[in-house]
Design a protein around this motif. Structure first.
Motif: not given
Length: 401
Positions: A230, A240, A243, A269-270, A272, A288, A293-294, A298, A324
């Motif tokens: 991020y 973001t 994040s 991609d995330h 979230c 985002i 938050s991420g 993704g 993650g």
């Protein structure tokens, strides 16, 4: 760096000798039971090599950060786990000493037979250990005739057991685990087999900057995930949300992107959520939204990274840090897929190295076995310091400097 290891000495030199082995048994212990025992198992080749050659093996380690003699940091449960691992009718039990220096320990050592193993109590029960106190170093060194360091993960520290005491031995050797760490990490640091790819995750960028500065010029591709991503995305002007950002490191990240932008891959991609405990999880592409938050990379990013890692085989891949918050199932997909891609790369002929305790845990959670990667570094912080080109006092001293 060529180190003098155990096998460089004739077997006869170990016969009947007291050998002090600095191991890394800093494992998680809950209610008197040892959790992940990888670090214990990694010491077995060195221990068994010495016992088979008639040495009296004295093991020294720290556990956690105790304030004085805090029994919850005792190595007694580790002695039990070690006994379970190496146990057998023909093998001696692992004995345990209630301290790491002093008359009672000396008495315990005097009773040892050839091939016996004695684990000393937590070195950090004595504050002198971390202070590299000369008197404490002398007391430690007086317990043995030969010194072996097999704890790469503590070798970046000038403590008594890794440095002060080591100085006082004429014979200083690297254990098999330490020499393997140095061999693999030196290859990555000096001359990685190409193509050289790096996967970086985890939370803290600041711990990884030194290593990245050293490795970015050599790398062909660097994939960034975890919270670290991020800060990179923010530097690129991407929103973001909430994040985690390391504002202090933004200038460094911006510079790295302008110099090595063609090599650096970032998530597109995330996964979230409003918070880690939020049950409603959203897949977001690009920016985002505010308030979110991420917490994981993704699906599109997973596909890109997995193809890059698992690809055609050959070359070297180094992975440090999860993609993650993998401890939570909803945010574990990125990490699991990277772990499986690392295994695929290994089977296709790549040299694959995994560094950091979190990354090992993530690998286990993904169902990837230890023998599906070329090397798992037990180092954590020491691994990153070594890759950054920092001097490792506990390694340097083995060569007599």
């Amino acid at each position: 760096m060529a180190l003098r290891t155990l096998s460089d000495l004739p077997d006869s030199q170990f016969d009947g000798k007291r050998v002090l082995v600095r191991v890394d048994f800093n494992v998680s212990v809950n209610n008197g039971a040892v959790g992940e025992d990888y670090r214990i198992r990694m010491s077995i080749p060195t221990i068994e090599y010495l016992t088979k050659r008639g040495a009296k093996v004295i093991l020294a380690s720290h556990l956690g950060r105790p304030e004085g003699r805090d029994r919850q940091y005792s190595l007694a449960p580790v002695a039990k786990r070690l006994s379970d691992i190496v146990g057998g009718k023909s093998r001696p039990a692992i004995r345990f000493a209630d301290d790491c220096v002093g008359v009672e320990v000396e008495d315990e050592i005097s009773k040892m037979n050839k091939g016996d193993v004695l684990l000393l109590e937590n070195l950090r029960f004595h504050k002198e250990e971390e202070l590299n106190d000369p008197e404490f170093s002398k007391r430690l060194a007086s317990l043995a005739d030969i010194y072996v360091n097999d704890a790469f993960s503590t070798s970046h520290r000038k403590h008594s057991s890794t440095y002060g005491a080591a100085w006082l031995f004429d014979i200083r050797l690297a254990g098999f685990n330490l020499s393997k760490e140095v061999e693999y990490l030196s290859m990555i640091r000096e001359n990685p087999i190409k193509p050289f790819k790096i996967v970086v995750g985890g939370v803290k960028i600041k711990d990884k900057i030194g290593a990245l500065e050293h490795l970015l010029p050599k790398a062909d591709k660097v994939m960034i995930g975890g919270a670290a991503a991020y800060t990179f995305l923010k530097a690129e002007g991407i929103k973001t949300g909430n994040s985690l950002i390391d504002e202090e490191r933004l200038p460094w990240v911006t510079k790295a992107l302008s110099t090595y932008g063609d090599k650096i891959m970032l998530p597109t991609d995330h996964v979230c959520a409003n918070s880690p405990n939020d049950n409603s999880v959203t897949m977001v592409r690009g920016d985002i939204p505010n308030g979110m938050s991420g917490f994981d990379i993704g699906n599109e990013t997973i596909e890109r990274y997995s193809a890059e890692v698992g690809g055609n085989g050959g070359g070297t891949i180094f992975w440090n840090g999860p993609m993650g918050m993998f401890e939570i199932r909803a945010f574990s997909n990125g990490t699991i897929n990277i772990a499986k891609s690392m295994a695929l790369a290994f089977w296709r002929g790549s040299k694959t190295l995994i560094g950091g305790g979190d990354t090992l845990e993530a690998m286990k959670k993904s169902g990837v076995a230890e023998n599906e990667v070329s090397h798992v570094s037990t180092g954590g912080g020491a691994t990153l310091r070594y890759l950054a080109g920092d001097e490792m006092p506990g390694v340097v001293i083995l060569n007599g400097h």
